[in-house]
Write a protein that holds these residues in place. Structure first.
Motif, PDB file in Angstrom:
ATOM      1  N   ALA A 154      19.260  61.928  42.166  1.00 15.17           N
ATOM      2  CA  ALA A 154      19.710  62.582  43.165  1.00 15.17           C
ATOM      3  C   ALA A 154      20.987  61.900  43.709  1.00 15.17           C
ATOM      4  CB  ALA A 154      18.575  62.961  44.309  1.00 15.17           C
ATOM      5  N   ALA A 155      20.683  60.606  44.225  1.00 13.39           N
ATOM      6  CA  ALA A 155      21.853  59.828  44.450  1.00 13.39           C
ATOM      7  C   ALA A 155      22.959  59.485  43.669  1.00 13.39           C
ATOM      8  CB  ALA A 155      21.115  58.282  45.153  1.00 13.39           C
ATOM      9  N   GLY A 156      22.892  59.660  42.417  1.00 13.73           N
ATOM     10  CA  GLY A 156      23.980  59.191  41.463  1.00 13.73           C
ATOM     11  C   GLY A 156      24.086  57.878  41.371  1.00 13.73           C
ATOM     12  N   ILE A 157      23.092  57.318  41.476  1.00 18.54           N
ATOM     13  CA  ILE A 157      23.027  55.524  41.078  1.00 18.54           C
ATOM     14  C   ILE A 157      22.962  55.253  39.749  1.00 18.54           C
ATOM     15  CG2 ILE A 157      22.502  53.392  42.141  1.00 18.54           C
ATOM     16  CD1 ILE A 157      21.472  54.779  44.608  1.00 18.54           C
ATOM     17  N   LYS A 158      23.663  54.540  39.143  1.00 20.97           N
ATOM     18  CA  LYS A 158      23.344  54.034  37.823  1.00 20.97           C
ATOM     19  C   LYS A 158      22.608  52.998  37.643  1.00 20.97           C
ATOM     20  CE  LYS A 158      27.603  55.981  35.755  1.00 20.97           C
ATOM     21  NZ  LYS A 158      28.877  55.693  34.821  1.00 20.97           N
ATOM     22  N   ARG A 159      21.901  52.706  36.688  1.00 20.36           N
ATOM     23  CA  ARG A 159      21.132  51.611  36.437  1.00 20.36           C
ATOM     24  C   ARG A 159      21.626  50.841  35.507  1.00 20.36           C
ATOM     25  NH1 ARG A 159      14.694  52.246  35.387  1.00 20.36           N
ATOM     26  NH2 ARG A 159      15.098  49.863  35.289  1.00 20.36           N
ATOM     27  N   LYS A 160      21.262  49.403  35.511  1.00 19.35           N
ATOM     28  CA  LYS A 160      21.653  48.559  34.633  1.00 19.35           C
ATOM     29  C   LYS A 160      21.231  48.751  33.303  1.00 19.35           C
ATOM     30  CE  LYS A 160      22.245  44.562  37.838  1.00 19.35           C
ATOM     31  NZ  LYS A 160      21.926  43.107  38.026  1.00 19.35           N
ATOM     32  N   PRO A 161      21.930  48.696  32.266  1.00 24.01           N
ATOM     33  CA  PRO A 161      21.366  48.837  30.857  1.00 24.01           C
ATOM     34  C   PRO A 161      19.844  48.342  30.835  1.00 24.01           C
ATOM     35  CG  PRO A 161      23.515  48.020  30.494  1.00 24.01           C
ATOM     36  CD  PRO A 161      23.091  47.729  31.954  1.00 24.01           C
ATOM     37  N   ARG A 162      19.033  48.824  30.060  1.00 25.89           N
ATOM     38  CA  ARG A 162      17.702  48.499  30.070  1.00 25.89           C
ATOM     39  C   ARG A 162      17.875  47.245  29.131  1.00 25.89           C
ATOM     40  NH1 ARG A 162      13.134  51.908  26.540  1.00 25.89           N
ATOM     41  NH2 ARG A 162      11.173  50.592  27.002  1.00 25.89           N
ATOM     42  N   PRO A 163      16.929  46.125  29.365  1.00 29.74           N
ATOM     43  CA  PRO A 163      16.861  44.924  28.569  1.00 29.74           C
ATOM     44  C   PRO A 163      16.434  45.327  27.067  1.00 29.74           C
ATOM     45  CG  PRO A 163      15.625  44.547  30.512  1.00 29.74           C
ATOM     46  CD  PRO A 163      16.161  46.016  30.465  1.00 29.74           C
ATOM     47  N   GLY A 164      17.387  44.382  26.144  1.00 31.99           N
ATOM     48  CA  GLY A 164      17.035  44.730  24.765  1.00 31.99           C
ATOM     49  C   GLY A 164      17.687  45.800  23.897  1.00 31.99           C
ATOM     50  N   THR A 165      18.698  46.455  24.693  1.00 29.90           N
ATOM     51  CA  THR A 165      19.676  47.689  24.236  1.00 29.90           C
ATOM     52  C   THR A 165      21.181  47.236  24.186  1.00 29.90           C
ATOM     53  OG1 THR A 165      19.835  48.567  26.474  1.00 29.90           O
ATOM     54  CG2 THR A 165      17.817  49.416  25.065  1.00 29.90           C
ATOM     55  N   THR A 166      21.192  46.221  24.615  1.00 27.97           N
ATOM     56  CA  THR A 166      22.797  45.640  24.502  1.00 27.97           C
ATOM     57  C   THR A 166      22.857  44.493  23.629  1.00 27.97           C
ATOM     58  OG1 THR A 166      22.714  44.633  26.552  1.00 27.97           O
ATOM     59  CG2 THR A 166      23.165  46.832  26.406  1.00 27.97           C
ATOM     60  N   HIS A 167      24.153  44.241  23.273  1.00 27.18           N
ATOM     61  CA  HIS A 167      24.357  42.801  22.491  1.00 27.18           C
ATOM     62  C   HIS A 167      25.211  41.916  23.433  1.00 27.18           C
ATOM     63  CE1 HIS A 167      22.470  44.061  18.537  1.00 27.18           C
ATOM     64  NE2 HIS A 167      22.943  45.156  18.908  1.00 27.18           N
ATOM     65  N   ALA A 168      24.721  40.689  23.103  1.00 29.55           N
ATOM     66  CA  ALA A 168      25.530  39.634  23.740  1.00 29.55           C
ATOM     67  C   ALA A 168      26.115  38.553  22.703  1.00 29.55           C
ATOM     68  CB  ALA A 168      24.867  39.057  25.106  1.00 29.55           C
ATOM     69  N   TRP A 169      26.906  37.619  23.365  1.00 30.26           N
ATOM     70  CA  TRP A 169      27.119  36.607  22.525  1.00 30.26           C
ATOM     71  C   TRP A 169      27.032  35.243  23.159  1.00 30.26           C
ATOM     72  CZ3 TRP A 169      30.949  32.550  23.309  1.00 30.26           C
ATOM     73  CH2 TRP A 169      31.267  31.887  22.042  1.00 30.26           C
ATOM     74  N   SER A 170      26.719  34.090  22.402  1.00 33.34           N
ATOM     75  CA  SER A 170      26.473  32.852  22.984  1.00 33.34           C
ATOM     76  C   SER A 170      26.992  31.874  21.878  1.00 33.34           C
ATOM     77  CB  SER A 170      24.959  32.684  23.536  1.00 33.34           C
ATOM     78  OG  SER A 170      24.899  31.265  23.712  1.00 33.34           O
ATOM     79  N   LYS A 171      27.714  30.811  22.350  1.00 31.52           N
ATOM     80  CA  LYS A 171      28.130  29.856  21.190  1.00 31.52           C
ATOM     81  C   LYS A 171      27.174  29.313  20.267  1.00 31.52           C
ATOM     82  CE  LYS A 171      30.955  25.579  21.004  1.00 31.52           C
ATOM     83  NZ  LYS A 171      31.875  24.465  21.755  1.00 31.52           N
ATOM     84  N   ASN A 172      27.324  29.489  19.250  1.00 29.10           N
ATOM     85  CA  ASN A 172      26.634  29.042  17.899  1.00 29.10           C
ATOM     86  C   ASN A 172      25.150  29.259  17.946  1.00 29.10           C
ATOM     87  OD1 ASN A 172      28.503  27.098  17.014  1.00 29.10           O
ATOM     88  ND2 ASN A 172      28.126  25.513  18.787  1.00 29.10           N
ATOM     89  N   ALA A 173      25.128  30.423  18.474  1.00 27.53           N
ATOM     90  CA  ALA A 173      23.546  31.335  18.887  1.00 27.53           C
ATOM     91  C   ALA A 173      23.743  32.806  18.342  1.00 27.53           C
ATOM     92  CB  ALA A 173      23.017  30.901  19.912  1.00 27.53           C
TER      93      ALA A 173
END
Length: 263
Positions: free
Chosen positions: A106-125
């Protein structure tokens, strides 16, 4: 294994090994050990917490009356899992969807993406497991040689059998489990599949010679550190594992000093 405290202050251990413990020789050894240590054991008619239907829950305590009370409560609990989905009275949705409350909608507030549904990058990992709702698991972005995994696994299994302080045992157990996960995740990079012995590197079930002295145990932990640092490039997953290894070493060193002071 998990440890539980009664309001009385007495403790109960829940040990949930796999079904091989039902073999007569294993039962005999376990019962003899319990008797030597003044402990009582009961096995409730219950699936347990770890892998219901696959593991065999054992309740252990010095207080037999407390064990009997706990078993009575456990065996009287209603079954929470329905026999079929036709009996399910809850709400079911797609596993990957993210719940948004009516107020947020109702407030139109977006949520952060759910854990485990996006990809990230880390050096040498690299991320090697990902499940919606859980933080992803990371490992070094290299494949350690299988021979190094076998050597590491044998060293950790020998440490496991060597009478090390319990806190050291627990911390090394986490490292051992994670290294096995890394080994299998690295498997696709090997030019061949691991042999049976290589695949069982970290959990072979074999009897290993102990590291008899605390000095030998300390040297073994330092060998594990040497192999890890020589096999993987610097990265967050490796640094986190080395921190756990350092914590396990610190407990062992403190125990050595305490024993020396008593002597």
């Amino acid at each position: 294994m998990s440890r539980w405290l009664s309001p009385s202050g007495q403790w109960v251990v829940l040990d949930e090994p796999y079904a091989h413990v039902a073999k007569p020789d294993v039962v005999e050894r376990r019962c003899a050990w319990l008797e030597r240590n003044g402990l009582h054991l009961l096995r409730p008619a219950w699936g347990g917490l770890y892998v219901p239907g696959e593991a065999v829950p054992h309740l252990i305590s010095v207080d037999k009356e407390l064990l009997e009370e706990v078993v009575t409560v456990i065996e009287s609990m209603p079954k929470l899992i329905p026999q079929s989905m036709d009996d399910w009275q809850g709400s079911t949705d797609d596993y990957r969807l993210q719940f948004v409350s009516p107020a947020r909608q109702a407030a139109g507030i977006k949520r952060k993406p759910r854990p485990g549904t996006t990809h990230a990058w880390s050096k040498n990992a690299i991320q090697y497991t990902q499940r919606p709702g859980f933080k992803p698991n990371w490992r070094p972005d290299q494949a350690k040689s299988l021979s190094n995994h076998v050597e590491l696994g044998e060293t950790l299994q020998r440490l496991n059998a060597s009478g090390i302080p319990y806190a050291t045992y627990e911390k090394l157990g986490v490292i051992r489990s994670e290294l096995e996960d890394w080994m299998y995740a690295e498997n696709s990079r090997y030019s061949r599949k691991p042999t049976r012995d290589e695949g069982d590197a970290y959990y072979s079930g074999n009897d290993f010679a102990q590291f008899e002295t605390a000095e030998d145990q300390l040297a073994a932990i330092e060998r594990v550190q040497f192999l890890l640092m020589g096999s993987y490039l610097d990265c967050v997953p490796l640094r986190n594992m080395l921190k756990r290894l350092a914590a396990a070493r610190a407990v062992l060193v403190a125990d050595m000093r305490a024993r020396s002071a008593i002597a």
